[in-house]
Motif scaffolding. Structure first.
Motif, PDB file in Angstrom:
ATOM      1  N   GLU A 245      -6.627  -0.862   6.195  1.00 17.03           N
ATOM      2  CA  GLU A 245      -7.654  -1.903   6.195  1.00 17.03           C
ATOM      3  C   GLU A 245      -7.197  -3.195   5.528  1.00 17.03           C
ATOM      4  N   HIS A 246      -6.149  -3.138   4.737  1.00 17.36           N
ATOM      5  CA  HIS A 246      -5.697  -4.283   3.945  1.00 17.36           C
ATOM      6  C   HIS A 246      -4.763  -5.190   4.749  1.00 17.36           C
ATOM      7  N   ASP A 247      -4.603  -6.429   4.262  1.00 21.87           N
ATOM      8  CA  ASP A 247      -3.496  -7.284   4.711  1.00 21.87           C
ATOM      9  C   ASP A 247      -2.302  -7.070   3.781  1.00 21.87           C
ATOM     10  N   THR A 248      -2.577  -7.201   2.488  1.00 15.93           N
ATOM     11  CA  THR A 248      -1.553  -6.916   1.475  1.00 15.93           C
ATOM     12  C   THR A 248      -2.230  -6.121   0.361  1.00 15.93           C
ATOM     13  N   MET A 249      -1.470  -5.258  -0.318  1.00 15.37           N
ATOM     14  CA  MET A 249      -2.074  -4.488  -1.404  1.00 15.37           C
ATOM     15  C   MET A 249      -1.045  -4.162  -2.470  1.00 15.37           C
ATOM     16  N   LEU A 250      -1.481  -4.223  -3.710  1.00 14.76           N
ATOM     17  CA  LEU A 250      -0.644  -3.802  -4.829  1.00 14.76           C
ATOM     18  C   LEU A 250      -0.716  -2.287  -4.964  1.00 14.76           C
ATOM     19  N   ILE A 251       0.445  -1.685  -5.065  1.00 10.34           N
ATOM     20  CA  ILE A 251       0.540  -0.235  -5.155  1.00 10.34           C
ATOM     21  C   ILE A 251       1.887   0.062  -5.820  1.00 10.34           C
ATOM     22  N   GLY A 252       2.255   1.284  -5.904  1.00  7.65           N
ATOM     23  CA  GLY A 252       3.542   1.635  -6.488  1.00  7.65           C
ATOM     24  C   GLY A 252       3.797   3.115  -6.331  1.00  7.65           C
ATOM     25  N   PHE A 253       4.861   3.582  -6.949  1.00  2.73           N
ATOM     26  CA  PHE A 253       5.267   4.972  -6.740  1.00  2.73           C
ATOM     27  C   PHE A 253       6.139   5.411  -7.902  1.00  2.73           C
ATOM     28  N   THR A 254       5.926   6.627  -8.339  1.00  3.16           N
ATOM     29  CA  THR A 254       6.819   7.285  -9.286  1.00  3.16           C
ATOM     30  C   THR A 254       7.484   8.431  -8.556  1.00  3.16           C
ATOM     31  N   GLY A 255       8.797   8.535  -8.654  1.00  2.00           N
ATOM     32  CA  GLY A 255       9.541   9.532  -7.905  1.00  2.00           C
ATOM     33  C   GLY A 255       9.032  10.933  -8.129  1.00  2.00           C
ATOM     34  N   ASP A 256       9.042  11.734  -7.059  1.00  2.04           N
ATOM     35  CA  ASP A 256       8.515  13.091  -7.115  1.00  2.04           C
ATOM     36  C   ASP A 256       9.571  14.157  -7.303  1.00  2.04           C
ATOM     37  N   ASN A 257      10.832  13.865  -6.900  1.00  7.22           N
ATOM     38  CA  ASN A 257      11.776  14.988  -6.888  1.00  7.22           C
ATOM     39  C   ASN A 257      13.241  14.625  -7.123  1.00  7.22           C
ATOM     40  N   GLY A 258      13.540  13.379  -7.425  1.00  8.08           N
ATOM     41  CA  GLY A 258      14.911  13.013  -7.745  1.00  8.08           C
ATOM     42  C   GLY A 258      15.822  12.797  -6.561  1.00  8.08           C
ATOM     43  N   ASP A 259      15.283  12.794  -5.337  1.00  8.73           N
ATOM     44  CA  ASP A 259      16.104  12.604  -4.145  1.00  8.73           C
ATOM     45  C   ASP A 259      15.791  11.251  -3.503  1.00  8.73           C
ATOM     46  N   PRO A 260      16.804  10.539  -2.980  1.00  4.39           N
ATOM     47  CA  PRO A 260      16.552   9.227  -2.358  1.00  4.39           C
ATOM     48  C   PRO A 260      15.567   9.279  -1.199  1.00  4.39           C
ATOM     49  N   ASP A 261      15.549  10.403  -0.495  1.00  4.19           N
ATOM     50  CA  ASP A 261      14.627  10.541   0.628  1.00  4.19           C
ATOM     51  C   ASP A 261      13.183  10.404   0.167  1.00  4.19           C
ATOM     52  N   ASN A 262      12.921  10.764  -1.070  1.00  8.87           N
ATOM     53  CA  ASN A 262      11.578  10.698  -1.621  1.00  8.87           C
ATOM     54  C   ASN A 262      11.064   9.256  -1.682  1.00  8.87           C
ATOM     55  N   TRP A 263      11.979   8.298  -1.794  1.00 11.21           N
ATOM     56  CA  TRP A 263      11.599   6.887  -1.800  1.00 11.21           C
ATOM     57  C   TRP A 263      11.631   6.308  -0.381  1.00 11.21           C
ATOM     58  N   LEU A 264      12.763   6.444   0.271  1.00  6.39           N
ATOM     59  CA  LEU A 264      12.940   5.773   1.557  1.00  6.39           C
ATOM     60  C   LEU A 264      12.117   6.427   2.660  1.00  6.39           C
ATOM     61  N   GLY A 265      12.082   7.751   2.663  1.00  7.58           N
ATOM     62  CA  GLY A 265      11.302   8.447   3.680  1.00  7.58           C
ATOM     63  C   GLY A 265       9.818   8.422   3.391  1.00  7.58           C
ATOM     64  N   THR A 266       9.435   8.729   2.162  1.00  7.27           N
ATOM     65  CA  THR A 266       8.026   8.843   1.806  1.00  7.27           C
ATOM     66  C   THR A 266       7.312   7.497   1.823  1.00  7.27           C
ATOM     67  N   LEU A 267       7.993   6.443   1.364  1.00  5.49           N
ATOM     68  CA  LEU A 267       7.343   5.129   1.276  1.00  5.49           C
ATOM     69  C   LEU A 267       7.492   4.287   2.531  1.00  5.49           C
ATOM     70  N   LEU A 268       8.525   4.591   3.352  1.00  6.97           N
ATOM     71  CA  LEU A 268       8.863   3.664   4.433  1.00  6.97           C
ATOM     72  C   LEU A 268       9.155   4.334   5.770  1.00  6.97           C
ATOM     73  N   GLY A 269       9.130   5.664   5.815  1.00  4.45           N
ATOM     74  CA  GLY A 269       9.455   6.369   7.048  1.00  4.45           C
ATOM     75  C   GLY A 269       8.307   6.382   8.045  1.00  4.45           C
ATOM     76  N   CYS A 270       8.645   6.600   9.297  1.00  4.69           N
ATOM     77  CA  CYS A 270       7.627   6.619  10.358  1.00  4.69           C
ATOM     78  C   CYS A 270       6.643   7.766  10.180  1.00  4.69           C
ATOM     79  N   ASP A 271       7.115   8.906   9.663  1.00  3.32           N
ATOM     80  CA  ASP A 271       6.230  10.055   9.487  1.00  3.32           C
ATOM     81  C   ASP A 271       5.147   9.800   8.438  1.00  3.32           C
ATOM     82  N   SER A 272       5.362   8.819   7.568  1.00  6.88           N
ATOM     83  CA  SER A 272       4.425   8.602   6.462  1.00  6.88           C
ATOM     84  C   SER A 272       3.522   7.385   6.650  1.00  6.88           C
TER      85      SER A 272
END
Length: 540
Positions: free
Chosen positions: A431-458
């Motif tokens: 619903e937003h145009d822009t939104m402030l948000i953030g993330f704390t890593g869940d498991n120590g793997d790079p996929d947790n950032w790149l896949g979870t925050l920016l992947g098509c599945d998410s």
């Protein structure tokens, strides 16, 4: 034979066998007659971990009521045995066999009295509910499982099978390097199949989200929204000595200043997320301790790439250039943060040190707007977080500073906010145009950032930019599908370069994490994954 280090899979050429930690079960223990009160920052959306992605929810359910097959060690990112005592991985890396712990008891509550111990059927129920849209409980209580789908596990797991009452086997469709780390995450908390069947029979399937039953260190007793959550210590907990208080109370206190006063007055013994401005006051109190460590996090501004005009990369770059991030670091983080340039923190392996954020340059931003067809600027919504999080201690102030910066280049931003649960839900809906948000890593793997925050599945989960860009996504998939460290590093470095070019979100800062408590609190640890855990924590 090679034992995995808990941060990444090193090789699939061998079969893994992990040594069991602790006794297989414990007799009922006498728990110290102590009460610990935690001043938390917000109300959870519910108590079914599979439905949520927020730390507020996970602290209130995952690390109190539930366990997982494998878990991260307290205060670290190493994977260790939990409900599974040992596990093996086939030579081809596709079959994971978990040998589960005997004698583990589900909690007895006013609404459920278990007739059997934990076994393989509970594991099957937990995962088949997320895997199979036609699973009876899921049909009775339809809901989303954002973490499970964000990481593509619904497409990755071919089947989950019961080998015998204490052995469960997961078969994957392809090699997935972070699978063990992903399985230790909060969404994978094990539910009671017996309890689920009881709820189905009584037509109350949705109660799984309001009246939880698990195998964890604390038993849920009551929840008053925006006020308190009450737990009792679990005398039958399978891990001896881990339950050190008989009562655990969450005192829900959204105002950080009020949390500080409650802590100083001993109305609570642990508090969440102090404002940077309060750190010196807390440190000066002789009855308090304020340990800290660099945060494994990133605070950012997400652009909804399905909305005009932020569907345009040049427009996003211009908006980024117009944000005075150094001023935000000084005013919002007050010395407890560092400017971010990547979608992950510098302590994450595969972090690209060559990427640098663009310098503040409103004149260049105006020129980019003109070339993109917006010489007079435009109107836009800017969502401000209503709660303090480790990655953003003051969302409202940050939004106001960005609003003022954008006004200088002709962008008229309207600040919008909602209650935290609604904020997340509406953001996931786009619903937003822009939104402030953030993330704390869940498991120590790079996929947790790149896949979870920016992947098509998410895209309908933690990808608040709603960005699905095939060249980027292909690299993330490539990084997942090999256990070769060098190949994974190369894929993730290239993905970060694409991120910098396309800029689906503007990284703002990585913050320092503080965990204030009373001095009489025993063995409270700062969790690098951003949670507060009370297993193992006592009161003198």
């Amino acid at each position: 034979m090679r034992v995995f280090d808990g941060l990444r899979l090193a090789s699939f050429c061998v079969v893994l066998s992990v040594v069991s930690v602790g006794a297989s079960f414990a007799q009922a223990e006498t728990i110290p007659n102590k009460t610990l009160v935690y001043c938390s920052e917000g109300s959870p959306g519910g108590f079914d971990p599979a439905q949520y992605t927020s730390g507020i929810d996970f602290v209130a359910n995952t690390f109190t009521v539930f366990n997982r097959l494998i878990e991260f060690e307290r205060g670290g990112t190493k994977v260790e045995p939990a409900l599974a005592q040992t596990w093996d991985i086939s030579a081809d890396g596709l079959v994971y066999t978990f040998h589960i712990r005997h004698g583990v008891k589900f909690q007895t509550t006013s609404y459920f009295k278990p007739k059997r111990d934990f076994d393989a059927d509970d594991v099957l129920f937990t995962f088949k509910r997320m895997l199979d849209p036609d699973q009876p409980f899921r049909k009775a209580y339809p809901t989303l499982f954002p973490y499970f789908t964000d990481m593509g596990l619904d497409k990755l797991i071919a089947k989950v099978e019961k080998v015998d009452p204490y052995t469960v086997q997961f078969t994957l469709k392809k090699v997935n390097a972070p699978f063990l780390q992903n399985l230790a995450m909060e969404y994978a908390s094990i539910q009671s199949d017996e309890y689920a069947q009881q709820l189905l029979k009584t037509g109350r399937a949705s109660d799984i989200n309001q009246f939880p039953v698990g195998t964890g260190p604390f038993i849920f007793r009551s929840y008053t929204k925006d006020a308190t959550i009450r737990f009792d210590g679990n005398p039958d907990y399978w891990k001896p000595g881990a339950v050190r208080v008989s009562k655990l109370i969450f005192s829900i206190t959204p105002d950080a200043a009020v949390r500080v006063q409650k802590l100083k007055n001993n109305e609570c013994q642990v508090m969440s997320y102090p404002r940077p401005a309060d750190i010196s006051t807390l440190k000066s109190d002789a009855d308090l301790v304020v340990p800290s460590q660099p945060g494994f996090n990133v605070g950012y501004l997400a652009y909804n790439t399905t909305h005009k005009p932020v569907d345009s990369a040049p427009v996003r770059q211009a908006l980024d250039l117009a944000i005075n991030k150094k001023a935000i670091i000084e005013s919002v983080y007050q010395g407890a943060g560092q400017e971010a340039s990547n979608p992950m923190p510098p302590t994450q392996w595969s972090y690209d040190n060559n990427l640098k954020s663009a310098s503040y340059d409103p004149d260049k931003a105006k020129a980019l707007f003109a070339s993109a067809g917006y010489p007079q600027g435009f109107d836009i919504t800017l969502w401000a977080m209503p709660v303090q999080r480790p990655y953003n201690p003051n969302g409202r102030l940050m939004a106001e500073m960005i609003q003022a910066d954008w006004a200088k280049i002709g962008v008229r931003a309207k600040i919008v906010t909602y209650e935290w649960g609604e904020y997340i839900k509406r953001g996931q809906a786009g619903e937003h145009d822009t939104m402030l948000i953030g993330f704390t890593g869940d498991n120590g793997d790079p996929d947790n950032w790149l896949g979870t925050l920016l992947g098509c599945d998410s895209v309908s989960g933690n990808n608040f930019a709603h960005w699905c860009y095939k060249p980027f996504n292909d690299l993330v998939e490539k990084g997942r599908s090999t256990t070769d460290q060098a190949q994974r590093m190369q894929a993730y470095t290239q993905a970060q370069e694409i991120f910098a070019q396309q800029l689906p979100f503007s990284p703002i800062a990585h913050s320092t994490v503080y965990q204030p408590s009373r001095k009489n609190v025993i063995d409270l640890r700062i969790d690098p994954l951003g949670y507060v855990r009370f297993d193992g924590v006592g009161i003198q």
